[in-house]
Design a protein around this motif. Sequence first.
Motif, PDB file in Angstrom:
ATOM      1  N   ARG A 129     -16.430  -0.869  -5.659  1.00 45.93           N
ATOM      2  CA  ARG A 129     -17.769  -1.035  -6.225  1.00 45.93           C
ATOM      3  C   ARG A 129     -18.193  -2.497  -6.294  1.00 45.93           C
ATOM      4  N   HIS A 130     -17.288  -3.389  -6.718  1.00 50.34           N
ATOM      5  CA  HIS A 130     -17.678  -4.766  -6.989  1.00 50.34           C
ATOM      6  C   HIS A 130     -17.309  -5.762  -5.888  1.00 50.34           C
ATOM      7  N   VAL A 131     -16.411  -5.400  -4.991  1.00 52.59           N
ATOM      8  CA  VAL A 131     -15.993  -6.340  -3.956  1.00 52.59           C
ATOM      9  C   VAL A 131     -16.418  -5.879  -2.565  1.00 52.59           C
ATOM     10  N   LEU A 132     -16.215  -4.606  -2.262  1.00 49.01           N
ATOM     11  CA  LEU A 132     -16.463  -4.126  -0.903  1.00 49.01           C
ATOM     12  C   LEU A 132     -17.895  -3.637  -0.679  1.00 49.01           C
ATOM     13  N   ALA A 133     -18.500  -3.025  -1.678  1.00 52.49           N
ATOM     14  CA  ALA A 133     -19.834  -2.429  -1.505  1.00 52.49           C
ATOM     15  C   ALA A 133     -20.887  -3.509  -1.285  1.00 52.49           C
ATOM     16  N   GLY A 134     -21.791  -3.225  -0.379  1.00 50.47           N
ATOM     17  CA  GLY A 134     -22.902  -4.133  -0.134  1.00 50.47           C
ATOM     18  C   GLY A 134     -22.550  -5.342   0.718  1.00 50.47           C
ATOM     19  N   ARG A 135     -21.406  -5.349   1.328  1.00 49.87           N
ATOM     20  CA  ARG A 135     -20.986  -6.460   2.186  1.00 49.87           C
ATOM     21  C   ARG A 135     -20.723  -5.949   3.590  1.00 49.87           C
ATOM     22  N   ALA A 136     -20.723  -6.882   4.502  1.00 47.95           N
ATOM     23  CA  ALA A 136     -20.263  -6.548   5.849  1.00 47.95           C
ATOM     24  C   ALA A 136     -18.763  -6.260   5.756  1.00 47.95           C
ATOM     25  N   PRO A 137     -18.246  -5.417   6.630  1.00 45.37           N
ATOM     26  CA  PRO A 137     -16.806  -5.109   6.563  1.00 45.37           C
ATOM     27  C   PRO A 137     -15.957  -6.369   6.735  1.00 45.37           C
ATOM     28  N   PHE A 138     -14.835  -6.392   6.044  1.00 39.98           N
ATOM     29  CA  PHE A 138     -13.924  -7.523   6.161  1.00 39.98           C
ATOM     30  C   PHE A 138     -13.175  -7.441   7.481  1.00 39.98           C
ATOM     31  N   ASP A 139     -13.055  -8.595   8.137  1.00 37.30           N
ATOM     32  CA  ASP A 139     -12.330  -8.667   9.405  1.00 37.30           C
ATOM     33  C   ASP A 139     -10.836  -8.865   9.183  1.00 37.30           C
ATOM     34  N   LEU A 140     -10.495  -9.507   8.074  1.00 38.28           N
ATOM     35  CA  LEU A 140      -9.102  -9.843   7.815  1.00 38.28           C
ATOM     36  C   LEU A 140      -8.785  -9.599   6.341  1.00 38.28           C
ATOM     37  N   LEU A 141      -7.665  -8.967   6.100  1.00 37.96           N
ATOM     38  CA  LEU A 141      -7.159  -8.743   4.747  1.00 37.96           C
ATOM     39  C   LEU A 141      -5.850  -9.513   4.628  1.00 37.96           C
ATOM     40  N   VAL A 142      -5.850 -10.562   3.799  1.00 28.58           N
ATOM     41  CA  VAL A 142      -4.659 -11.386   3.622  1.00 28.58           C
ATOM     42  C   VAL A 142      -3.965 -10.937   2.342  1.00 28.58           C
ATOM     43  N   VAL A 143      -2.776 -10.370   2.508  1.00 26.97           N
ATOM     44  CA  VAL A 143      -1.965  -9.922   1.377  1.00 26.97           C
ATOM     45  C   VAL A 143      -1.019 -11.065   1.062  1.00 26.97           C
ATOM     46  N   SER A 144      -1.381 -11.870   0.076  1.00 20.21           N
ATOM     47  CA  SER A 144      -0.713 -13.149  -0.096  1.00 20.21           C
ATOM     48  C   SER A 144       0.519 -13.122  -0.985  1.00 20.21           C
ATOM     49  N   ASP A 145       0.804 -12.007  -1.657  1.00 20.74           N
ATOM     50  CA  ASP A 145       2.015 -11.954  -2.482  1.00 20.74           C
ATOM     51  C   ASP A 145       2.469 -10.505  -2.633  1.00 20.74           C
ATOM     52  N   PRO A 146       3.722 -10.306  -3.031  1.00 23.00           N
ATOM     53  CA  PRO A 146       4.255  -8.946  -3.134  1.00 23.00           C
ATOM     54  C   PRO A 146       3.509  -8.056  -4.126  1.00 23.00           C
ATOM     55  N   ASP A 147       2.983  -8.602  -5.210  1.00 22.83           N
ATOM     56  CA  ASP A 147       2.262  -7.790  -6.190  1.00 22.83           C
ATOM     57  C   ASP A 147       0.980  -7.186  -5.621  1.00 22.83           C
ATOM     58  N   SER A 148       0.470  -7.742  -4.539  1.00 26.94           N
ATOM     59  CA  SER A 148      -0.768  -7.262  -3.934  1.00 26.94           C
ATOM     60  C   SER A 148      -0.547  -6.153  -2.903  1.00 26.94           C
ATOM     61  N   MET A 149       0.693  -5.914  -2.541  1.00 24.69           N
ATOM     62  CA  MET A 149       0.969  -4.947  -1.475  1.00 24.69           C
ATOM     63  C   MET A 149       0.543  -3.514  -1.806  1.00 24.69           C
ATOM     64  N   PRO A 150       0.826  -2.990  -3.012  1.00 22.05           N
ATOM     65  CA  PRO A 150       0.358  -1.621  -3.299  1.00 22.05           C
ATOM     66  C   PRO A 150      -1.169  -1.499  -3.246  1.00 22.05           C
ATOM     67  N   THR A 151      -1.859  -2.498  -3.750  1.00 30.87           N
ATOM     68  CA  THR A 151      -3.325  -2.476  -3.708  1.00 30.87           C
ATOM     69  C   THR A 151      -3.811  -2.531  -2.270  1.00 30.87           C
ATOM     70  N   ALA A 152      -3.183  -3.347  -1.444  1.00 29.60           N
ATOM     71  CA  ALA A 152      -3.567  -3.437  -0.034  1.00 29.60           C
ATOM     72  C   ALA A 152      -3.349  -2.106   0.677  1.00 29.60           C
ATOM     73  N   ALA A 153      -2.230  -1.452   0.394  1.00 30.88           N
ATOM     74  CA  ALA A 153      -1.953  -0.160   1.026  1.00 30.88           C
ATOM     75  C   ALA A 153      -3.006   0.881   0.639  1.00 30.88           C
ATOM     76  N   ARG A 154      -3.394   0.889  -0.646  1.00 24.42           N
ATOM     77  CA  ARG A 154      -4.425   1.836  -1.081  1.00 24.42           C
ATOM     78  C   ARG A 154      -5.783   1.508  -0.470  1.00 24.42           C
ATOM     79  N   LEU A 155      -6.087   0.229  -0.343  1.00 21.48           N
ATOM     80  CA  LEU A 155      -7.356  -0.165   0.275  1.00 21.48           C
ATOM     81  C   LEU A 155      -7.419   0.279   1.729  1.00 21.48           C
TER      82      LEU A 155
END
Length: 187
Positions: A129-155
Motif C-alpha cells: 500500500r505505502h511503498v509499491l502502489a502508485g509507482r512504476a515497477p521496481f527493476d531491482l530489489l536489493v536484499v541487504s541483510d539476512p533479516d530482510s530475506m523473509p520479507t523479500a521472499a514474500r514480496l
Amino acid sequence: MQVLFLALGGTRRRAVTEESARAVADGGSAVVLVEQRKTWHRDEFDPRVEVVELARLEQLHPPRRVEKVLLYRGPGALFKVVGRGPLRPWASRAKKAYERRIAAPAHRALILPRQRKAWGDLRQRLIHRHVLAGRAPFDLLVVSDPDSMPTAARLVAGFAAGGLPEPQIAYSYDNAGFDPAVGPRTS
C-alpha cells in the motif's frame, strides 16, 4: 531504474547509504525500507533517496493505535494521575513494571497472534500500500541483510501471484550488473 533496498536488520548501514546514493546518481530512484529510523540515526542518506520506516507504517494501522491506547496510554495516564507528589517514584516504578510484565506479554501472547490470524501478513499489505502502489515497477530489489530475506521472499511471491513483473534480486547494488547507460544484465 527503480531500486528498492530492503534493510530491515540495519546490519549493512554504510553499504546501503552508499549504494542508494549511487543508484540515484546513476539517474534512477531509490527507496530504502528500514525497520526503525532510530537505528540509522548516525547514517546520512542522499536527499533524493526515500527512506520508509516500517515500524511507523505499522503504528498508523488503526487496530494498532487502539491497542496502544488500551495497553499503554490509558494505564500510563492513570499512573500519572495517581503518582503525584510523594507517590511519584512508586508510580514510575509501577508503570515500568506494568509495561514489562503485563502490557508487553499481553501484546505478544494474546493480541499479536490474533492480529496475524485476522489480517494475514500486515507488513506485506503495508509495503504494497505505502511503498509499491502508485509507482512504476521496481527493476531491482536489493536484499541487504539476512533479516530482510523473509520479507523479500514474500514480496517476490506477491509479485508472481499478482502478475506483476518480478524485479532482479541482488545482495548489493554494485553486484547487480546494472549499467546506467545500457540497463540490466541479461545473463
